[in-house]
Scaffold this motif. Structure first.
Motif, PDB file in Angstrom:
ATOM      1  N   GLU A   1      35.840  29.823  46.487  1.00 54.04           N
ATOM      2  CA  GLU A   1      35.470  30.475  47.743  1.00 54.04           C
ATOM      3  C   GLU A   1      34.409  31.551  47.526  1.00 54.04           C
ATOM      4  OE1 GLU A   1      36.667  30.297  51.095  1.00 54.04           O
ATOM      5  OE2 GLU A   1      37.480  28.327  50.528  1.00 54.04           O
ATOM      6  N   PHE A   2      34.443  32.155  46.340  1.00 55.25           N
ATOM      7  CA  PHE A   2      33.512  33.236  46.028  1.00 55.25           C
ATOM      8  C   PHE A   2      32.340  32.764  45.166  1.00 55.25           C
ATOM      9  CE2 PHE A   2      37.514  35.372  46.929  1.00 55.25           C
ATOM     10  CZ  PHE A   2      37.110  36.380  47.796  1.00 55.25           C
ATOM     11  N   GLY A   3      32.365  31.496  44.793  1.00 51.30           N
ATOM     12  CA  GLY A   3      31.290  30.974  43.965  1.00 51.30           C
ATOM     13  C   GLY A   3      31.299  31.540  42.555  1.00 51.30           C
ATOM     14  N   VAL A   4      32.506  31.830  42.026  1.00 51.12           N
ATOM     15  CA  VAL A   4      32.628  32.374  40.679  1.00 51.12           C
ATOM     16  C   VAL A   4      33.577  31.493  39.876  1.00 51.12           C
ATOM     17  CG1 VAL A   4      32.205  34.733  41.474  1.00 51.12           C
ATOM     18  CG2 VAL A   4      34.569  33.880  41.325  1.00 51.12           C
ATOM     19  N   THR A   5      33.679  31.762  38.588  1.00 51.28           N
ATOM     20  CA  THR A   5      34.615  31.030  37.752  1.00 51.28           C
ATOM     21  C   THR A   5      36.005  31.650  37.887  1.00 51.28           C
ATOM     22  OG1 THR A   5      34.305  32.438  35.812  1.00 51.28           O
ATOM     23  CG2 THR A   5      32.766  30.588  36.102  1.00 51.28           C
ATOM     24  N   PRO A   6      37.060  30.895  37.605  1.00 52.28           N
ATOM     25  CA  PRO A   6      38.418  31.457  37.671  1.00 52.28           C
ATOM     26  C   PRO A   6      38.583  32.710  36.809  1.00 52.28           C
ATOM     27  CG  PRO A   6      38.524  29.076  37.518  1.00 52.28           C
ATOM     28  CD  PRO A   6      37.083  29.449  37.326  1.00 52.28           C
ATOM     29  N   MET A   7      37.859  32.806  35.711  1.00 49.66           N
ATOM     30  CA  MET A   7      37.980  33.974  34.834  1.00 49.66           C
ATOM     31  C   MET A   7      37.648  35.262  35.568  1.00 49.66           C
ATOM     32  SD  MET A   7      39.207  33.129  31.970  1.00 49.66           S
ATOM     33  CE  MET A   7      38.887  34.703  31.143  1.00 49.66           C
ATOM     34  N   ALA A   8      36.758  35.194  36.563  1.00 52.93           N
ATOM     35  CA  ALA A   8      36.378  36.395  37.306  1.00 52.93           C
ATOM     36  C   ALA A   8      37.564  36.971  38.070  1.00 52.93           C
ATOM     37  CB  ALA A   8      35.234  36.066  38.267  1.00 52.93           C
ATOM     38  N   LEU A   9      38.471  36.096  38.521  1.00 51.86           N
ATOM     39  CA  LEU A   9      39.636  36.571  39.265  1.00 51.86           C
ATOM     40  C   LEU A   9      40.680  37.195  38.354  1.00 51.86           C
ATOM     41  CD1 LEU A   9      38.309  34.915  41.528  1.00 51.86           C
ATOM     42  CD2 LEU A   9      40.605  34.268  42.258  1.00 51.86           C
ATOM     43  N   TYR A  10      40.656  36.829  37.087  1.00 49.36           N
ATOM     44  CA  TYR A  10      41.659  37.364  36.172  1.00 49.36           C
ATOM     45  C   TYR A  10      41.447  38.854  35.894  1.00 49.36           C
ATOM     46  CZ  TYR A  10      43.198  32.575  35.418  1.00 49.36           C
ATOM     47  OH  TYR A  10      43.690  31.305  35.608  1.00 49.36           O
ATOM     48  N   TRP A  11      40.324  39.406  36.323  1.00 51.39           N
ATOM     49  CA  TRP A  11      40.151  40.848  36.238  1.00 51.39           C
ATOM     50  C   TRP A  11      41.127  41.544  37.179  1.00 51.39           C
ATOM     51  CZ3 TRP A  11      37.553  43.302  32.574  1.00 51.39           C
ATOM     52  CH2 TRP A  11      36.529  42.636  31.902  1.00 51.39           C
ATOM     53  N   HIS A  12      41.484  40.839  38.260  1.00 49.27           N
ATOM     54  CA  HIS A  12      42.356  41.423  39.285  1.00 49.27           C
ATOM     55  C   HIS A  12      43.792  40.895  39.208  1.00 49.27           C
ATOM     56  CE1 HIS A  12      38.782  43.127  41.076  1.00 49.27           C
ATOM     57  NE2 HIS A  12      38.258  41.923  41.284  1.00 49.27           N
ATOM     58  N   PHE A  13      43.934  39.628  38.866  1.00 47.02           N
ATOM     59  CA  PHE A  13      45.251  38.994  38.832  1.00 47.02           C
ATOM     60  C   PHE A  13      45.386  38.222  37.526  1.00 47.02           C
ATOM     61  CE2 PHE A  13      43.808  39.339  43.220  1.00 47.02           C
ATOM     62  CZ  PHE A  13      44.845  40.098  43.769  1.00 47.02           C
ATOM     63  N   SER A  14      46.397  38.545  36.764  1.00 44.94           N
ATOM     64  CA  SER A  14      46.537  37.987  35.421  1.00 44.94           C
ATOM     65  C   SER A  14      46.801  36.489  35.420  1.00 44.94           C
ATOM     66  CB  SER A  14      47.640  38.709  34.660  1.00 44.94           C
ATOM     67  OG  SER A  14      48.883  38.605  35.350  1.00 44.94           O
ATOM     68  N   ASN A  15      47.406  35.990  36.505  1.00 43.14           N
ATOM     69  CA  ASN A  15      47.701  34.557  36.591  1.00 43.14           C
ATOM     70  C   ASN A  15      47.995  34.197  38.053  1.00 43.14           C
ATOM     71  OD1 ASN A  15      50.412  35.455  37.052  1.00 43.14           O
ATOM     72  ND2 ASN A  15      50.729  35.504  34.834  1.00 43.14           N
ATOM     73  N   LYS A  16      48.302  32.945  38.286  1.00 44.34           N
ATOM     74  CA  LYS A  16      48.560  32.488  39.652  1.00 44.34           C
ATOM     75  C   LYS A  16      49.783  33.180  40.228  1.00 44.34           C
ATOM     76  CE  LYS A  16      49.692  28.434  42.453  1.00 44.34           C
ATOM     77  NZ  LYS A  16      49.910  26.969  42.482  1.00 44.34           N
ATOM     78  N   GLU A  17      50.800  33.409  39.411  1.00 45.36           N
ATOM     79  CA  GLU A  17      52.025  34.046  39.898  1.00 45.36           C
ATOM     80  C   GLU A  17      51.731  35.448  40.440  1.00 45.36           C
ATOM     81  OE1 GLU A  17      51.830  32.246  37.070  1.00 45.36           O
ATOM     82  OE2 GLU A  17      52.908  30.572  38.033  1.00 45.36           O
ATOM     83  N   ALA A  18      50.856  36.181  39.756  1.00 42.82           N
ATOM     84  CA  ALA A  18      50.485  37.516  40.223  1.00 42.82           C
ATOM     85  C   ALA A  18      49.747  37.438  41.563  1.00 42.82           C
ATOM     86  CB  ALA A  18      49.611  38.218  39.187  1.00 42.82           C
ATOM     87  N   LEU A  19      48.933  36.417  41.725  1.00 46.28           N
ATOM     88  CA  LEU A  19      48.230  36.225  42.989  1.00 46.28           C
ATOM     89  C   LEU A  19      49.220  35.878  44.098  1.00 46.28           C
ATOM     90  CD1 LEU A  19      45.618  36.016  44.597  1.00 46.28           C
ATOM     91  CD2 LEU A  19      45.388  33.650  43.798  1.00 46.28           C
ATOM     92  N   LEU A  20      50.172  35.022  43.803  1.00 46.18           N
ATOM     93  CA  LEU A  20      51.192  34.674  44.789  1.00 46.18           C
ATOM     94  C   LEU A  20      52.001  35.898  45.204  1.00 46.18           C
ATOM     95  CD1 LEU A  20      52.480  31.275  43.334  1.00 46.18           C
ATOM     96  CD2 LEU A  20      51.236  31.600  45.479  1.00 46.18           C
ATOM     97  N   ASP A  21      52.345  36.732  44.226  1.00 47.90           N
ATOM     98  CA  ASP A  21      53.084  37.963  44.545  1.00 47.90           C
ATOM     99  C   ASP A  21      52.286  38.834  45.505  1.00 47.90           C
ATOM    100  OD1 ASP A  21      55.165  37.206  42.912  1.00 47.90           O
ATOM    101  OD2 ASP A  21      54.587  38.491  41.228  1.00 47.90           O
ATOM    102  N   ALA A  22      50.997  38.933  45.252  1.00 48.57           N
ATOM    103  CA  ALA A  22      50.141  39.763  46.099  1.00 48.57           C
ATOM    104  C   ALA A  22      50.042  39.186  47.517  1.00 48.57           C
ATOM    105  CB  ALA A  22      48.756  39.888  45.483  1.00 48.57           C
ATOM    106  N   VAL A  23      50.011  37.878  47.613  1.00 47.99           N
ATOM    107  CA  VAL A  23      49.977  37.237  48.931  1.00 47.99           C
ATOM    108  C   VAL A  23      51.287  37.514  49.676  1.00 47.99           C
ATOM    109  CG1 VAL A  23      49.941  35.019  50.131  1.00 47.99           C
ATOM    110  CG2 VAL A  23      48.337  35.447  48.269  1.00 47.99           C
ATOM    111  N   GLY A  24      52.407  37.392  48.966  1.00 51.23           N
ATOM    112  CA  GLY A  24      53.691  37.700  49.585  1.00 51.23           C
ATOM    113  C   GLY A  24      53.761  39.143  50.049  1.00 51.23           C
ATOM    114  N   ASP A  25      53.254  40.052  49.231  1.00 50.87           N
ATOM    115  CA  ASP A  25      53.235  41.470  49.600  1.00 50.87           C
ATOM    116  C   ASP A  25      52.400  41.691  50.866  1.00 50.87           C
ATOM    117  OD1 ASP A  25      54.766  41.967  47.378  1.00 50.87           O
ATOM    118  OD2 ASP A  25      53.140  42.824  46.191  1.00 50.87           O
ATOM    119  N   ALA A  26      51.294  40.975  50.965  1.00 52.88           N
ATOM    120  CA  ALA A  26      50.421  41.131  52.131  1.00 52.88           C
ATOM    121  C   ALA A  26      51.130  40.684  53.407  1.00 52.88           C
ATOM    122  CB  ALA A  26      49.133  40.329  51.936  1.00 52.88           C
TER     123      ALA A  26
END
Length: 215
Positions: free
Chosen positions: A30-55
């Motif tokens: 969606e951002f036109g970047v590699t998955p590694m760029a997101l790992y600066w913010h979220f260590s893995n998919k589970e961390a991203l899911l947690d953040a979505v649940g929190d939202a």
């Protein structure tokens, strides 16, 4: 690209395509970047899911603590149902995150306080709070016509099959089931569906309140 924008994008993907569609790579695209760029913010998919649940949980509207028990329970359930209805495909994330977010903790604490103040032992108050969450989740994921277990592009076919099955039943043996078939397949009035369910739940809880502590 910041964490809030990433989470908002992830939640949009879940809303539009379901929870299974969410991957770190899908968000990165969606951002036109590699998955590694997101790992600066979220260590893995589970961390991203947690953040979505929190939202999702953060969207809870907290009822006025001054309300009496019956009114508070009604508004608390309505608030919970409303945030789940806004993001039905994200509902599996909510139970694990409810007590890990400020809004979820505040809602739960005040609900427990209201129940204890009405004479419920703390263990029974805890059970009632859990019932409220489970009922809200079940209502949303199982709303007739909008079940999250059925993919959006397969719903029409699934509804037609279910309706045909119910209408094929013997009218002599299952007259009420046949008459109710359209409503069991697709909810005619979603708002009434939720309002009625919440009212039934709250009234049921209130039958357990002793007259001496009802105020």
């Amino acid at each position: 690209m910041n964490p809030d924008v990433v989470v908002a994008t992830a939640l949009r993907i879940v809303d539009e395509q379901g929870l299974d569609a969410l991957t770190v790579r899908r968000v990165a695209d969606e951002f036109g970047v590699t998955p590694m760029a997101l790992y600066w913010h979220f260590s893995n998919k589970e961390a991203l899911l947690d953040a979505v649940g929190d939202a999702v949980v953060a969207g809870l509207a907290l009822p006025d603590p001054a309300l009496d028990l019956e009114a508070y329970l009604g508004e608390a359930m309505t608030s919970l149902v409303d945030v789940l209805r806004s993001h039905p495909h994200a509902t599996p994330l909510v139970p694990a995150r409810l007590l890990l977010t400020e809004a979820g903790r505040e809602l739960t604490e005040c609900t427990l306080d209201k129940l204890v103040g009405a004479g419920f032992p703390i263990d029974k108050a805890s059970a009632v709070a859990h019932y409220a969450l489970m009922i809200a989740l079940t209502l949303v994921v199982g709303e007739p016509g909008a079940e999250t277990s059925v993919k959006p592009d397969e719903r029409d076919e699934a509804h037609e099959a279910k309706l045909a099955l119910l209408l094929s039943l013997s009218d002599d043996r299952y007259p009420r089931l046949r008459a109710a078939a359209p409503s069991m397949v697709v909810c005619g009035d979603s708002d009434d569906y939720y309002e009625t369910a919440i009212e039934i739940f709250v009234k049921g809880v209130m039958t357990q309140v002793s007259p001496d502590s009802a105020g």
